[in-house]
Design an enzyme around this catalytic site. Structure first.
Site, PDB file in Angstrom:
ATOM      1  N   TRP A  46     -13.914  -5.723   7.837  1.00  0.00           N
ATOM      2  CA  TRP A  46     -15.276  -5.969   7.347  1.00  0.00           C
ATOM      3  C   TRP A  46     -15.530  -7.447   7.118  1.00  0.00           C
ATOM      4  O   TRP A  46     -16.578  -7.816   6.594  1.00  0.00           O
ATOM      5  CB  TRP A  46     -15.524  -5.184   6.050  1.00  0.00           C
ATOM      6  CG  TRP A  46     -14.867  -5.770   4.820  1.00  0.00           C
ATOM      7  CD1 TRP A  46     -13.630  -6.342   4.749  1.00  0.00           C
ATOM      8  CD2 TRP A  46     -15.420  -5.864   3.508  1.00  0.00           C
ATOM      9  NE1 TRP A  46     -13.366  -6.768   3.462  1.00  0.00           N
ATOM     10  CE2 TRP A  46     -14.443  -6.482   2.684  1.00  0.00           C
ATOM     11  CE3 TRP A  46     -16.618  -5.464   2.932  1.00  0.00           C
ATOM     12  CZ2 TRP A  46     -14.658  -6.717   1.322  1.00  0.00           C
ATOM     13  CZ3 TRP A  46     -16.816  -5.700   1.583  1.00  0.00           C
ATOM     14  CH2 TRP A  46     -15.850  -6.317   0.791  1.00  0.00           C
ATOM     15  N   ASP A  47     -14.579  -8.299   7.520  1.00  0.00           N
ATOM     16  CA  ASP A  47     -14.703  -9.733   7.264  1.00  0.00           C
ATOM     17  C   ASP A  47     -15.975 -10.328   7.860  1.00  0.00           C
ATOM     18  O   ASP A  47     -16.442 -11.383   7.415  1.00  0.00           O
ATOM     19  CB  ASP A  47     -13.481 -10.474   7.818  1.00  0.00           C
ATOM     20  CG  ASP A  47     -12.187 -10.013   7.166  1.00  0.00           C
ATOM     21  OD1 ASP A  47     -11.883  -8.798   7.285  1.00  0.00           O
ATOM     22  OD2 ASP A  47     -11.484 -10.830   6.559  1.00  0.00           O
ATOM     23  N   LYS A  70      -8.078  -6.105  -7.358  1.00  0.00           N
ATOM     24  CA  LYS A  70      -7.484  -7.032  -6.406  1.00  0.00           C
ATOM     25  C   LYS A  70      -8.500  -8.094  -6.006  1.00  0.00           C
ATOM     26  O   LYS A  70      -8.168  -9.250  -5.793  1.00  0.00           O
ATOM     27  CB  LYS A  70      -7.006  -6.272  -5.171  1.00  0.00           C
ATOM     28  CG  LYS A  70      -6.409  -7.153  -4.090  1.00  0.00           C
ATOM     29  CD  LYS A  70      -5.957  -6.323  -2.891  1.00  0.00           C
ATOM     30  CE  LYS A  70      -5.403  -7.208  -1.785  1.00  0.00           C
ATOM     31  NZ  LYS A  70      -4.967  -6.426  -0.615  1.00  0.00           N
ATOM     32  N   GLN A  71      -9.742  -7.665  -5.894  1.00  0.00           N
ATOM     33  CA  GLN A  71     -10.801  -8.563  -5.458  1.00  0.00           C
ATOM     34  C   GLN A  71     -12.125  -8.071  -6.015  1.00  0.00           C
ATOM     35  O   GLN A  71     -12.202  -7.001  -6.621  1.00  0.00           O
ATOM     36  CB  GLN A  71     -10.864  -8.610  -3.932  1.00  0.00           C
ATOM     37  CG  GLN A  71     -11.226  -7.275  -3.281  1.00  0.00           C
ATOM     38  CD  GLN A  71     -10.964  -7.270  -1.796  1.00  0.00           C
ATOM     39  OE1 GLN A  71      -9.832  -7.140  -1.363  1.00  0.00           O
ATOM     40  NE2 GLN A  71     -12.005  -7.413  -1.017  1.00  0.00           N
ATOM     41  N   GLU A 109      -8.824  -2.763  -3.508  1.00  0.00           N
ATOM     42  CA  GLU A 109      -7.757  -1.948  -2.923  1.00  0.00           C
ATOM     43  C   GLU A 109      -6.681  -1.553  -3.932  1.00  0.00           C
ATOM     44  O   GLU A 109      -5.729  -0.865  -3.572  1.00  0.00           O
ATOM     45  CB  GLU A 109      -7.132  -2.692  -1.741  1.00  0.00           C
ATOM     46  CG  GLU A 109      -8.119  -2.878  -0.595  1.00  0.00           C
ATOM     47  CD  GLU A 109      -7.558  -3.697   0.552  1.00  0.00           C
ATOM     48  OE1 GLU A 109      -6.530  -4.375   0.340  1.00  0.00           O
ATOM     49  OE2 GLU A 109      -8.146  -3.658   1.649  1.00  0.00           O
TER      50      GLU A 109
END
Length: 782
Positions: free
Chosen positions: A326-327, A586-587, A465
């Protein structure tokens, strides 16, 4: 970091005399050129390390061939010339007989001729004269071995190697991939200037071919060896036979000097279009240009002619097998305002795989289209089922592929491209299908609870994640993720809006009509108004239902124990614990919403669902999640730098600097050896381009609401808005806009809600007036 590429072809910065040995790793890659090795579940697909065109070395007669570990390096210097796209190298070596030889090299992968690469080597014998031999060739024995922790795709991807010569100075090699039997052809022409007449003889074994040139070297007199290569594959357009095309291309190629002149001119044009300046004396001007350079090497205009997506690690290595994630969500906003045709071409990669997405949705009992978390050639799901825990080296079940929000990212990108460009032909031909396919999948996934007139979306995961299920139920997904539900509400609305827009333009509709009846649109509208959200506190959305009941982590204990917590999830697993137990991230997950939407848009979305939302609480939302985030993903700091820009400029700038250093600060202790982090590369540039300038396209209006960090005196860039080139210069007090002369009608720009008309060939300077109050969140213009 020394890779050279042109969007079609890329070659890593390994030394020509080196082979893969754990330190050096020659790698040559073509965009979208993948192969599947046999294995469980049909095997795993990877970008292919192609035959190495670089091999070139020398030896004095009866001496040893120069290679790493042989001879003594008295000096070596390597440099990347960003302006010209040139890799420069100089070294001085001393052999066992005390002969000193200076080597100067220049290397390019042509931005003017996408199939061509070239290496120029100058040899100077400093304290000796005599016979020298130069060996130049192409190595077809290469393997994929760049990602040692991902063995599923390591090994041999090429078979059927054949090689030969064409004339006196050209060698060629062909091979086929082991799976789909796609052909690749590599040719190399070697010429020598200086040193008198040279004799040649063919050398090589079954899977490599080369020539040895022998000539006399005189002390202090340079000998220049020029090696020009051409690469073609059976995937290329307008090519009948790759070997014929490669041989013809290499024979027609000019000298290194000519190739360099054409290549430099092409880079000059690219730099003019992609200029983004923060000041020549600013410490971060160079990193900004490094990021721009590597982005363009993967996604140059040539990429628009290919059936290739946005690889998470660029064309710089084999990380993630060259898969598409998905970057692109972090890449397209930057390209939309620079080279929108490229965004469209890359979105067409997704559109061509819509059938595979429909099949994946159907296989999971749904409808519409579900794009996989990792994609490759065919669009089937390439996500791994297992991965290695980097802390203890143990294999663990990998649930990261269960991230259905990938198709929400694609829908978002399709709409933002349309919104920025007004490209009706794309919306009608491809964008509408992407949006409707996404809407249908999520409408089917939403289950209705008549007790409180709410829809639930269960068993999914968001961007974070660390959470793939509830404690004791790993991999089973979560209920009512805030990111997913709000994105779904937005996507349902955009699908209906896109259908209405296309319906008003029957001449733009393709030969196959998409039908969305009234009943389906009414259901979309109902879902978009009644999706459920959970909250951890007044006004703070919960990352997912039940998030507030999870345990708090003893952050101080873990920081004392491990220091760097970017691998916190793996650390907990290695201890026998479960990240699903804790309120950790995580993000960015909830905060991704503030990255994708303005405060006004997000407020409207939450209120649309029937929940109260005060934008003044946004700083509290940011603080709540930021202190629980480890930034284990390189994309995390991009999102956080964005959301902090209006409430804490200092921390925003610090986040941006950390993101700018992702591939630069400590590559020896990162995964950069497996490829650059393309999303972070583009995302950092977009923060400068859109976030700090407050640049937004909404409601068919270009808006600017600048707020530069104190560390930036000014920012200069060029954007392209609906086929108009606009030069921007922004400082803390003024905005200057300029357009070149032309026939374009005037365009209206809102600068802090103040309309300014910009006609072709004019320059307008606007004072910013009173400074923006840090920490405020007005509902408009964010």
């Amino acid at each position: 970091m020394l890779t050279l590429g042109n969007g079609y072809l890329a070659a890593r910065g390994a030394a020509p005399e080196a082979s893969a040995d754990g330190v050096h790793y020659p790698g040559t890659y073509l965009a979208g050129f993948h192969n599947r090795r046999p294995g469980p579940d049909g095997g795993e697909e990877s970008i292919v390390n192609l035959p190495n065109w670089l091999p070139l070395t020398f030896r004095p007669a009866a001496g040893e061939w120069y290679a790493p570990g042989r001879c003594r390096r008295l000096h070596e210097h390597r440099a990347l010339d960003l302006r010209r796209g040139l890799y420069l190298r100089e070294l001085l070596v001393l052999d066992p007989d005390q002969r000193r030889t200076r080597i100067r090299q220049r290397r390019l992968v042509s931005m003017a001729a996408p199939h061509v690469a070239a290496l120029e080597t100058t040899l100077i014998a400093e304290n000796w004269s005599g016979r020298v031999e130069i060996r130049s060739g192409v190595d077809g024995s290469v393997r994929n071995a760049n990602t040692v922790t991902e063995p599923g795709t390591c090994g041999r991807h090429l078979t059927g190697v054949t090689c030969g010569m064409d004339g006196t100075d050209v060698v060629w090699l062909t091979a086929a991939t082991t799976g789909a039997h796609q052909l690749v052809a590599v040719t190399a022409r070697t010429t020598v200037t200086g040193g008198g007449p040279a004799s040649r003889r063919q050398v090589g074994e079954a899977e490599d071919i080369g020539q040895v040139l022998a000539l006399d070297l005189h002390a202090g007199e340079p000998v220049v060896v020029a090696k020009t290569a051409a690469v073609f594959s059976s995937r290329d357009r307008a090519v009948d036979e790759p070997l014929v095309a490669a041989v013809e291309e290499v024979h027609r190629a000019g000298s290194f000097t000519q190739l360099l002149a054409e290549h430099t001119a092409a880079w000059r044009d690219l730099w003019n279009r992609f200029r983004l300046d923060v000041g020549e004396r600013h410490a971060w001007q160079l990193p900004v240009r490094v990021h721009t350079f590597h982005l363009l090497q993967t996604l140059s205009p040539y990429a628009g002619d290919l059936d290739a997506g946005v690889p998470a690690r660029g064309l710089h290595g084999e990380g993630y097998h060259g898969h598409i994630f998905w970057d692109e969500l972090f890449v397209y906003p930057y390209l939309n305002l620079r080279f929108p045709e490229l965004t469209r071409a890359l979105l067409e990669y997704r559109h061509r795989r819509l059938t595979a997405a429909r099949r994946q949705a159907a296989s999971e009992g749904g409808s519409g289209a579900l794009f996989p978390w990792q994609s490759g050639t065919s669009g089937r799901d390439e996500s791994p089922s297992r991965s290695i825990n980097p802390v203890n080296g143990e294999w663990v079940v990998d649930y990261t592929g269960r991230q259905p929000h990938a198709n929400l990212a694609i829908a978002y990108s399709a709409w933002r491209y349309w919104e920025t460009t007004g490209d009706l032909s794309f919306l009608a031909a491809s964008g509408l299908e992407l949006l409707v396919g996404t809407a249908r999948f999520w409408a089917a996934a939403a289950t209705y609870d008549p007790a409180d007139d709410r829809y639930d979306i269960r068993g999914v995961t968001g961007p974070d994640e660390y959470h793939d299920g509830y404690p004791g139920r790993p991999g089973q997904g979560l209920d009512n993720c805030a990111y997913v539900n709000l994105m779904v509400a937005w996507a349902l609305g955009r699908a209906a809006e896109a259908y209405a827009i296309v319906s008003r333009h029957p001449g733009a509709v393709g030969w196959r009509t998409i039908i969305v009846d009234d009943e389906e649109r009414r259901r979309w509208a109902h879902i978009a108004r009644r999706l459920r959200l959970a909250f951890v506190a007044d006004g703070i959305p919960a990352q997912f239902e039940g998030y507030g009941e999870l345990a708090e982590l003893d952050w101080d204990r873990y920081r004392r124990r491990y220091g760097d917590l970017r691998l916190l999830g793996s650390l907990l697993q290695a201890e026998g614990d479960d990240p699903n137990r804790y309120r950790i991230s995580k993000q960015a997950d909830v905060l991704m919403l503030l990255y994708l939407f303005s405060a006004e848009e997000l407020t409207a979305l939450v209120r649309q669902l029937g929940y109260p939302f005060d934008p003044a609480r946004i700083p509290d939302i940011v603080d709540y999640y930021l202190c629980r985030t480890t930034h284990g993903s390189t994309l995390s700091r991009i999102a956080h730098a964005w959301v902090l820009a209006r409430t804490d400029r200092r921390r925003s700038w610090e986040m941006l600097l950390a993101a700018l250093g992702t591939d630069l600060a400590d590559p020896a202790h990162s995964s950069t050896r497996e490829g650059i982090h393309l999303g972070a590369t583009a995302g950092t540039l977009d923060i400068l381009q859109r976030c700090y300038t407050g640049l937004e396209v909404r409601g068919d209006v270009l808006r600017l609401n600048p707020l530069l960090p104190d560390s930036l005196d000014h920012l200069d860039c060029v954007i392209r808005y609906r086929n108009r080139l606009i030069e921007l210069r922004i400082d803390h007090h003024h905005v200057r806009l300029a357009t070149p002369p032309g026939a374009d009608p005037p365009v209206t720009v809102l600068i802090r809600d103040r309309p300014v008309e910009l006609a072709a060939g004019t320059t307008v300077t606007v004072g910013l007036g009173l400074p923006f109050t840090e920490g405020s969140h007005p509902e408009a213009g964010e």
